[in-house]
Design a protein around this motif. Structure first.
Motif, mmCIF file in Angstrom:
data_model
loop_
_atom_site.group_PDB
_atom_site.id
_atom_site.type_symbol
_atom_site.label_atom_id
_atom_site.label_comp_id
_atom_site.label_asym_id
_atom_site.label_seq_id
_atom_site.Cartn_x
_atom_site.Cartn_y
_atom_site.Cartn_z
ATOM 1 N N PRO A 138 -5.407 9.345 5.412
ATOM 2 C CA PRO A 138 -6.602 10.098 5.794
ATOM 3 C C PRO A 138 -6.817 10.058 7.297
ATOM 4 C CG PRO A 138 -7.249 7.936 5.004
ATOM 5 C CD PRO A 138 -5.751 8.021 4.826
ATOM 6 N N VAL A 146 -11.941 10.361 -1.294
ATOM 7 C CA VAL A 146 -11.014 11.153 -2.089
ATOM 8 C C VAL A 146 -11.729 12.109 -3.039
ATOM 9 C CG1 VAL A 146 -9.206 11.019 -3.853
ATOM 10 C CG2 VAL A 146 -9.131 9.501 -1.870
ATOM 11 N N ALA A 151 -13.119 15.014 -1.276
ATOM 12 C CA ALA A 151 -12.010 15.876 -0.848
ATOM 13 C C ALA A 151 -11.481 16.693 -2.020
ATOM 14 C CB ALA A 151 -10.897 15.038 -0.235
ATOM 15 N N TRP A 195 -1.115 11.093 1.412
ATOM 16 C CA TRP A 195 -2.435 10.690 0.910
ATOM 17 C C TRP A 195 -3.100 11.837 0.161
ATOM 18 C CZ3 TRP A 195 -7.316 12.597 2.501
ATOM 19 C CH2 TRP A 195 -8.425 11.874 2.023
#
Length: 442
Positions: free
Chosen positions: A83, A122, A125, A153
């Motif tokens: 990230p 996460v 995202a 990632w």
């Protein structure tokens, strides 16, 4: 449990509700209708004839969409690697489309979100990834097929999005993927602990002391250059091997042999175990989800002394739960999945692919996975020859039900690259070992 939301396509699943209960998310809201993207000049590196659009979604994520003039009708939604720490920048999408222009040269449309949060976030995202898919459908065109591509990632984001929104994706390609969950990062704490045992300069004895699993204290002023300087001081990392002292050479060899990483990646992983781990901890209430309590290290010239001298830390159970709820996946991937990985990748270990295989099999979806392995040390990009056969194989699997094999992908690469078959680096007979052979279990 699956609770549908509004036209935005965002939904709450049982796993997302769990995340909510742990305090990771503020809500499972029905998002407002998204504004249309606007036409924009394409970034450098985009093939001619491609139409580009930009926008910022209702959650604040910038995104880029690119559509070739001769569009195949296939949309590839890209989840980028990282990230990236700090405030997300629109330029990240420009970098991604330049690297993945091969998608456009194949005639496929491309859409990528920059993600609303920097660092280890996460689940949000994954929501941003779903949102850019809906924006494409609502304001650009309805694709014939929609594929999800996770890189590095970004495979954490992709597998999360695939389980949260299983109806959104018809196939998924994972490249250089972080597919072993939080365990992927245990070795970077091991590196910090072993490095401190050997070097005792991160932190120095005359500096404020802190538990290594937090990465760095919040108020620290340390920079990447500082980490490199300290590593060079102790290990001679910036010098040719012949110019290192015997003590520097011994310490560096111990790290390489015990942590099982090449010399060239020591500083990168040490930097991750400093700044990215600091970000992980800040997002987990100031406590760390990583620990090395009870780990038995091996590979040094004196393992007994090493294990007796290395500092030990226990992972905080609450942080473990929060971190897993945000970043992990269960293996419930219901669409065809092709996962490709370089066998000598020192950034993300290939052994994590064994975890992906085990998880999908345990979830009853093992038949949905094909794994391809690459004879390379590269992590980010293996060359233009490597990706067309992967996308082609995934599409044929989705559309015609023709499940590929590692051998068929390798053979197709050589057909497509008949003028330069040496650029095809697939190893159809390779099988990865369990992750525990690379990262000390705990």
């Amino acid at each position: 449990m699956q609770i549908k939301a509004d036209k935005s396509g965002l939904r709450c699943s049982a796993s997302l509700v769990t995340a909510l209960a742990l305090g990771l998310l503020t809500g499972c809201a029905s998002a407002p209708k998204e504004a249309a993207p606007v036409a924009a000049v394409c970034p450098e590196g985009v093939p001619s004839g491609v139409r580009c659009l930009r926008g910022q979604d209702s959650a604040g994520s910038h995104y880029l969409i690119a559509v070739p003039a001769q569009w195949t009708g296939v949309l590839v939604v890209h989840a980028h690697g990282g990230p990236v720490l700090g405030e997300p920048k629109m330029s990240r999408a420009d970098e991604d489309i330049k690297r993945w222009a091969i998608t456009l040269t194949q005639g496929h449309a491309w859409a990528g979100s920059v993600f609303r949060q920097g660092g280890f976030a996460v689940t949000t995202a994954a929501e941003d990834t779903e949102r850019v898919r809906r924006i494409f459908i609502d304001h650009v065109a309805k694709p014939r097929r929609t594929l999800l591509h996770g890189q590095s990632w970004g495979t954490m984001v992709a597998t999360r999005a695939a389980e949260l929104y299983p109806q959104s994706w018809e196939g998924m390609l994972l490249t250089s993927g972080v597919v072993a969950g939080p365990t992927t990062y245990d070795f970077r704490l091991d590196l910090r602990a072993i490095y401190q045992y050997l070097c005792n300069n991160h932190p120095r004895p005359n500096e404020p002391q802190y538990p290594l699993p937090i990465g760095l204290p919040v108020d620290s002023k340390m920079t990447n250059a500082d980490v490199l300087s300290r590593a060079d001081e102790c290990l001679g990392i910036r010098r040719p091997a012949a110019q290192r002292t015997p003590e520097q050479a011994r310490k560096l060899k111990t790290i390489v042999d015990v942590v099982k990483i090449p010399e060239s990646s020591v500083v990168g992983h040490l930097t991750w175990g400093t700044f990215a781990l600091q970000d992980v901890v800040q997002k987990n209430g100031g406590v760390s989800p990583l620990g090395n309590d009870g780990v038995r290290y091996s590979g040094s010239t004196d393992d007994a002394a090493l294990n007796a001298g290395v500092a030990r830390f226990k992972a905080d159970p609450r942080a473990v739960a929060r971190f897993a709820a945000d970043v992990d996946y269960k293996g419930r991937l219901v669409m065809p999945v092709i996962s490709a990985h370089a066998i000598n990748d020192s950034t993300v270990f290939v052994e994590g692919q064994d975890t992906l295989r085990q998880r999908m099999a345990a979830a009853g979806h093992g038949e949905k996975l094909v794994q391809a392995f690459v004879d390379s040390r590269e992590h980010s990009y293996w060359g233009d020859a490597m990706y067309p056969p992967l996308f082609e194989a995934l599409l044929r699997w989705v559309e015609a039900g023709e499940k590929p094999t590692p051998g068929s992908i390798a053979a197709r690469c050589k057909v497509l690259r008949s003028t330069a078959p040496q650029e095809c680096l697939f190893l159809p007979d390779y099988s990865p070992r369990p992750l525990a052979t690379r990262i000390a279990p705990r």
